[in-house]
Design an enzyme around this catalytic site. Structure first.
Site, short mmCIF file in Angstrom:
data_model
loop_
_atom_site.label_atom_id
_atom_site.label_comp_id
_atom_site.label_asym_id
_atom_site.label_seq_id
_atom_site.Cartn_x
_atom_site.Cartn_y
_atom_site.Cartn_z
N CYS A 50 0.82 -1.21 0.00
CA CYS A 50 0.00 0.00 0.00
C CYS A 50 0.86 1.26 0.00
CB CYS A 50 -0.94 0.01 1.20
SG CYS A 50 -0.09 -0.13 2.79
N ASN A 51 2.11 1.14 0.45
CA ASN A 51 2.97 2.32 0.55
C ASN A 51 4.05 2.41 -0.52
OD1 ASN A 51 1.80 3.60 2.78
ND2 ASN A 51 2.81 2.20 4.19
N GLY A 189 -13.50 3.30 15.86
CA GLY A 189 -12.70 3.94 14.82
C GLY A 189 -11.44 3.14 14.51
N GLU A 190 -10.58 3.74 13.72
CA GLU A 190 -9.36 3.05 13.27
C GLU A 190 -8.45 2.68 14.44
OE1 GLU A 190 -5.51 3.86 10.33
OE2 GLU A 190 -7.20 5.25 10.34
#
Length: 423
Positions: A50-51, A189-190
């Site tokens: 993803c990076n 949340g995250e």
């Protein structure tokens, strides 16, 4: 052979571009074969996370433009945009970059361990695609070796650098083992999702997720085998929680001093560890005044994280030194391989010349030519054939007054130098 590391990452390219040129596992074999066919890459590995998307390749006269064009065409992206957001390393710098990536030194979170597994999987995919030969086999085995050494000999991955992980590590430090602990997470949340995953990995006895919206809590809880609660159910279940970690967007506290005090009384004052990761606070500050409540805020954890980041940065310097050593070892091996290739070619050329002349001599003998004459002719031709190239090199060095090459040739051919004393 030119060795290149080419790509984009979180530091050079926006997420929109990184998404566009990412490779799915299913497309990797096709991509590697296309890369070899269209760029002439002799060996290659593609790392796609993803990076980052990076191409490690080796070939004669390989250029960044060729890799940019191939990557753009494969993903139907704009080559000029890729060119502006990409980077490239050659030879020893490329080797060091590959090792830095595998060790987590180039990651968004310094020292994160997942990247090593991703590089290993990329290497396996390349092997399965048939694009790995001896050079890359050696390079990546040495890369994995130095990454393992960095993990075992430095503190690069031992300290938490996110508040989510820091909260779990702090709980583990206080309780020693979390396997007998009941954990209540408030929010969905995250941050809470990350805490939930970390807690699950620690093998906690019971994990509960409480949230205003039950559906969101279930999305986090279900994959982990956790239970869910609404916020209104917290008072009835708080007494069962050994660890409470909260991170919501509420403008008012979720847990007040009175509620926690009653829960502690029901627990017969068995200690409760509470972490408030929310801003504004989810847990009233006065809770920290209770004898059996151990309350930590996001500021407390941030101080821990900052200290740990400093520790990782120090470890990164140690890791870089290990990488320098390993890269140098690989370069020496690579240079040695080049000399082996030259020697092999020289031997094959000499044997070919010998075989050609022997075949001619045997034909002459079969035609009835006198054996002594054939042998003398063979010896003369073989001598002339073998000394032809060295003779040309010696003459050229002499004409150019190239004393350095002349000395090297004399040493290689076992000849005494002109200024050497006779023996």
């Amino acid at each position: 052979m030119t060795l290149i590391a080419f790509g984009i990452n979180h530091k050079t390219a926006p997420v929109e571009l990184r998404e566009k040129v990412a490779f799915s596992p299913d497309a990797m074999v096709e991509a590697l074969k296309s890369l070899a066919h269209l760029t002439g890459a002799d060996e290659s590995v593609i790392v796609s996370t993803c990076n980052r998307t990076e191409i490690y390749a080796q070939a004669e006269n390989l250029t960044a433009d060729a890799l940019t064009t191939w990557l753009a065409e494969f993903h139907q992206a704009k080559a000029d945009e890729l060119g502006l957001n990409s980077y490239i390393y050659h030879q020893e710098d490329a080797i060091k970059h590959i090792m830095r990536v595998a060790c987590g030194l180039d990651s968004l979170i310094l020292g994160e361990p997942q990247i090593l597994g991703q590089v290993k999987q990329a290497f396996v995919s390349a092997k399965d695609s048939g694009v790995i030969k001896s050079d890359f086999e050696r390079l990546f085995q040495q890369t994995f070796s130095v990454a393992k050494r960095v993990r075992s000999e430095t503190e690069i991955g031992s300290n938490a650098v996110s508040v989510a992980y820091a909260s779990v590590q702090l709980a583990k430090h206080i309780f020693s083992s979390l396997k007998k602990s009941n954990v209540l997470l408030i929010g969905a949340g995250e941050t809470i999702e990350l805490v939930a995953k970390h807690m699950h990995e620690q093998g906690v006895k019971k994990l509960s997720v409480a949230n205003r919206t039950l559906a969101r809590a279930e999305a986090i809880a279900q994959p982990l085998g956790a239970t869910t609660l609404t916020l209104t159910q917290i008072p009835a279940h708080l007494k069962d929680a050994d660890i409470v970690i909260s991170s919501t967007a509420s403008q008012l506290p979720i847990l007040g001093k009175g509620l926690v005090e009653r829960a502690l009384k029901d627990r017969r004052h068995k200690p409760m560890f509470l972490v408030d990761l929310a801003v504004p606070r989810d847990i009233e500050a006065e809770v920290g005044e209770l004898d059996d409540a151990y309350l930590y805020t996001v500021d407390d954890l941030q101080q821990i994280v900052e200290k740990n980041i400093e520790s990782r940065q120090h470890a990164a310097l140690q890791a870089q030194q290990m990488i320098e050593e390993q890269a140098q070892q690989y370069m020496l091996w690579r240079q040695g391989q080049s000399s082996i290739d030259v020697l092999r070619d020289f031997r094959q050329q000499s044997e070919s010349q010998r075989d050609t002349l022997i075949a001619k001599a045997l034909n002459q003998l079969a035609d009835g030519k006198e054996a002594e004459q054939v042998i003398k002719e063979l010896a003369n031709k073989l001598t002339n054939s073998l000394i032809h190239a060295p003779t040309k090199a010696l003459k050229k060095a002499a004409m150019q007054q190239d004393n350095k090459n002349m000395s090297l040739l004399q040493d290689a051919l076992g000849l005494a130098r002109a200024n050497d004393s006779s023996k």
